[in-house]
Write a protein that holds these residues in place. Structure first.
Motif, short mmCIF file in Angstrom:
data_model
loop_
_atom_site.label_atom_id
_atom_site.label_comp_id
_atom_site.label_asym_id
_atom_site.label_seq_id
_atom_site.Cartn_x
_atom_site.Cartn_y
_atom_site.Cartn_z
N TYR A 1 0.83 -1.21 0.00
CA TYR A 1 0.00 0.00 0.00
C TYR A 1 0.86 1.25 0.00
CZ TYR A 1 -2.67 3.78 2.18
OH TYR A 1 -3.23 4.99 2.48
N LEU A 2 1.93 1.27 0.79
CA LEU A 2 2.81 2.43 0.85
C LEU A 2 3.52 2.66 -0.49
CD1 LEU A 2 4.35 2.00 4.41
CD2 LEU A 2 2.61 3.65 3.69
N LYS A 3 3.88 1.56 -1.15
CA LYS A 3 4.50 1.69 -2.47
C LYS A 3 3.52 2.30 -3.45
CE LYS A 3 7.76 -2.18 -2.06
NZ LYS A 3 8.13 -3.54 -2.56
N LYS A 4 2.25 1.91 -3.35
CA LYS A 4 1.23 2.49 -4.25
C LYS A 4 1.02 3.97 -3.97
CE LYS A 4 -1.26 -1.86 -4.95
NZ LYS A 4 -2.52 -2.60 -4.73
N LEU A 5 1.15 4.35 -2.70
CA LEU A 5 1.05 5.78 -2.36
C LEU A 5 2.16 6.56 -3.04
CD1 LEU A 5 0.17 6.04 1.44
CD2 LEU A 5 -1.27 6.62 -0.51
#
Length: 203
Positions: free
Chosen positions: A35-39
Motif C-alpha cells: 500500500y505504501l508503495k502504491k502511495l
C-alpha cells in the motif's frame, strides 16, 4: 524412478504447495508495504502516459495490455504513439522499443526532439538555423539543439528504434521478426507503428 514413484511425488508436491496457508493478519505488514508503495506512485501500477485523466482511469499501461490508436491517415497517430512511448522512458526509466514501419529512424528521432524539448520539427527536417520562435523573436537556435544532443547522448535508458532498413533486403517486418527482437532486447514497452504495414506470416 519417476514412473515408479509418481504418486508419491505428486502427493509431496500437493502437500508442500498447500501446507502452510497464508495468515492475512500475521503477514499484514506485507500488504501495508505494498500500500505504501502504491502511495509513492500515486496509484500508477504500469507505464504512465503523463496525461493525468488517462492515468487516473488506466493506472498506467499494464504488462499484458495491447493499446490500439485508430484514426484516419495524417491525423497524428504516430506522434501520439511516440509521445506515449517517450513518457514511461523519460519519467519511469522504462526500456522502450519502437518499430517504425513507415517512417525512418531520423524522422522518429526528430519527433522525439520536438516532443521532449519543443524544437520546431519543420526546422529540424528542413535545416533551419532558428528552431523556435518567441514573442520577442528567435528562441532556440542551432547551438541550443547541439547542446541538447550532447546531453541526449548520455541518456542511459535504451530507446531502440527499428525501421525497414533493419530487415533482410529491406522487406516489411513480420510479427516473427518483432517477437525475436523483443525476446532478445527485453523492453518494458513496445510501439508498433503501423500495424497495417506488417507482412503476413510465411511458414
Amino acid at each position: 524412478y519417476i514412473k515408479d514413484n509418481i504418486n508419491l511425488i505428486l502427493s509431496e508436491i500437493n502437500v508442500l504447495k498447500h501446507r502452510e496457508g497464508y495468515d492475512i493478519f500475521k503477514r499484514a505488514h506485507e500488504r501495508a508495504e505494498l500500500y505504501l508503495k502504491k502511495l509513492d506512485i500515486e496509484g500508477i501500477i504500469g507505464c504512465i502516459s503523463n496525461i493525468k485523466q488517462l492515468d487516473q482511469v488506466t493506472h498506467g499501461w499494464l504488462e499484458n495490455d495491447f493499446i490500439s490508436i485508430t484514426a484516419r491517415t495524417q491525423e497524428g497517430k504516430s506522434w501520439i504513439g511516440e509521445y506515449l512511448l517517450l513518457m514511461p522512458w523519460l519519467l519511469q526509466k522504462k526500456k522502450a522499443m519502437l518499430f517504425s514501419l513507415e517512417n525512418t529512424k531520423e524522422i522518429v528521432g526528430y519527433r522525439a526532439d520536438t516532443l521532449l524539448r519543443h524544437f520546431s520539427n519543420d526546422a529540424l527536417l528542413s535545416g533551419k538555423f532558428v528552431l523556435s520562435w518567441e514573442e520577442k523573436g528567435p528562441g532556440m537556435t542551432k547551438n541550443d539543439y547541439l547542446a541538447y544532443i550532447e546531453e541526449a547522448k548520455n541518456f542511459d535508458v535504451p530507446f531502440l528504434v527499428f525501421d525497414r532498413s533493419d530487415t533482410p533486403l529491406e522487406k516489411p517486418f513480420t510479427i516473427e521478426m518483432i517477437e525475436e527482437l523483443i525476446t532478445f532486447h527485453e523492453p518494458d514497452i513496445v510501439l508498433i507503428d503501423q500495424l497495417s504495414l506488417l507482412a503476413p506470416h510465411k511458414p
